[in-house]
Design a protein around this motif. Structure first.
Motif, mmCIF file in Angstrom:
data_model
loop_
_atom_site.group_PDB
_atom_site.id
_atom_site.type_symbol
_atom_site.label_atom_id
_atom_site.label_comp_id
_atom_site.label_asym_id
_atom_site.label_seq_id
_atom_site.Cartn_x
_atom_site.Cartn_y
_atom_site.Cartn_z
ATOM 1 N N UNK A 173 0.826 -1.204 0.000
ATOM 2 C CA UNK A 173 0.000 0.000 0.000
ATOM 3 C C UNK A 173 0.860 1.254 0.000
ATOM 4 N N UNK A 174 1.850 1.273 0.879
ATOM 5 C CA UNK A 174 2.738 2.435 0.963
ATOM 6 C C UNK A 174 3.503 2.619 -0.351
ATOM 7 N N UNK A 225 2.500 1.702 -3.425
ATOM 8 C CA UNK A 225 1.616 2.251 -4.455
ATOM 9 C C UNK A 225 1.299 3.720 -4.199
ATOM 10 N N UNK A 226 1.151 4.039 -2.931
ATOM 11 C CA UNK A 226 0.849 5.442 -2.596
ATOM 12 C C UNK A 226 2.040 6.327 -2.965
ATOM 13 N N UNK A 227 3.255 5.846 -2.670
ATOM 14 C CA UNK A 227 4.451 6.621 -3.007
ATOM 15 C C UNK A 227 4.543 6.833 -4.514
ATOM 16 N N UNK A 228 4.212 5.762 -5.271
ATOM 17 C CA UNK A 228 4.300 5.861 -6.731
ATOM 18 C C UNK A 228 3.353 6.911 -7.297
ATOM 19 N N UNK A 229 2.216 7.073 -6.684
ATOM 20 C CA UNK A 229 1.266 8.063 -7.197
ATOM 21 C C UNK A 229 1.791 9.483 -7.010
ATOM 22 N N UNK A 230 2.762 9.642 -6.113
ATOM 23 C CA UNK A 230 3.304 10.987 -5.887
ATOM 24 C C UNK A 230 4.532 11.253 -6.765
ATOM 25 N N UNK A 231 4.974 10.236 -7.525
ATOM 26 C CA UNK A 231 6.169 10.380 -8.363
ATOM 27 C C UNK A 231 5.771 10.395 -9.839
ATOM 28 N N UNK A 232 6.417 11.256 -10.594
ATOM 29 C CA UNK A 232 6.069 11.387 -12.010
ATOM 30 C C UNK A 232 7.027 10.584 -12.886
ATOM 31 N N UNK A 233 6.477 9.624 -13.625
ATOM 32 C CA UNK A 233 7.290 8.908 -14.612
ATOM 33 C C UNK A 233 8.052 7.725 -14.056
ATOM 34 N N UNK A 234 7.934 7.475 -12.769
ATOM 35 C CA UNK A 234 8.611 6.324 -12.156
ATOM 36 C C UNK A 234 7.699 5.114 -12.208
ATOM 37 N N UNK A 283 19.948 -3.026 1.420
ATOM 38 C CA UNK A 283 19.995 -3.448 2.828
ATOM 39 C C UNK A 283 18.621 -3.867 3.350
ATOM 40 N N UNK A 284 17.583 -3.233 2.809
ATOM 41 C CA UNK A 284 16.239 -3.528 3.301
ATOM 42 C C UNK A 284 15.548 -4.574 2.437
ATOM 43 N N UNK A 285 16.191 -4.966 1.340
ATOM 44 C CA UNK A 285 15.612 -5.968 0.451
ATOM 45 C C UNK A 285 14.370 -5.489 -0.272
ATOM 46 N N UNK A 286 14.301 -4.191 -0.547
ATOM 47 C CA UNK A 286 13.132 -3.687 -1.269
ATOM 48 C C UNK A 286 13.101 -2.173 -1.297
ATOM 49 N N UNK A 287 11.936 -1.633 -1.553
ATOM 50 C CA UNK A 287 11.776 -0.176 -1.622
ATOM 51 C C UNK A 287 11.582 0.414 -0.244
ATOM 52 N N UNK A 288 12.226 1.543 -0.020
ATOM 53 C CA UNK A 288 12.039 2.247 1.242
ATOM 54 C C UNK A 288 11.818 3.735 0.967
#
Lengths: 96, 96
Positions: B8-9, B11-20, B76-81
């Motif tokens: 969820x976090x 997808x929410x982050x992606x909606x705030x980024x343009x073109x990513x 280090x976190x094994x994913x997106x942070x």
């Protein structure tokens, strides 16, 4: 425009370069450079970038932390030229 | 260590980024930046490099002349942070 190297000239040039290999399926040479850390890797890239810009001959390269993978080819000539050999040699020299 | 974002976090982050976009088969985001020429592309990379170093969070990226392809993930976190989101946002801001 620089002249495309024939097979003999290409092989001869490769013998003068350390760690550079022909790319399979493509007329290009490639090398992986590994540095101490990102700072050293990007510092090297910056020095190479200044030189590449002054030669108007640019590498294809990728960087992940302290590693830089470089591929050189002369797009305008459709293959390897003396420019690639010159840039490869300069990249090695900048490493020191 | 930064906390790995849940779906969820993310997808929410992606909606705030343009073109990513999410990278297929990997927990990472990616974007292609196209500049006017090599000078502009590498100038941008240099500004990003200084920031990345200060964040101690580095991109995976490749450059061919005026194009830069970027992939961000937190190994280090094994994913997106949150670090990836922050760096992505800064990259966009530096483009102007």
């Amino acid at each position: 425009m620089p002249k495309r190297l024939g097979p003999d000239a290409r092989n001869e040039a490769l013998t003068t370069l350390t760690g550079w290999k022909l790319v399979e399926g493509r007329e290009a040479i490639a090398k992986r450079f590994v540095f101490r850390d990102f700072s050293e890797a990007f510092g090297w890239m910056t020095r190479v970038a200044l030189l590449a810009e002054s030669m108007n001959h640019h590498p294809e390269w990728s960087n992940v932390y302290r590693t830089v993978e470089v591929t050189l080819s002369t797009h305008d000539a459709g293959g390897l030229t003396e420019l690639d050999v010159k840039l490869a040699r300069a990249m090695d020299a900048i490493v020191g």
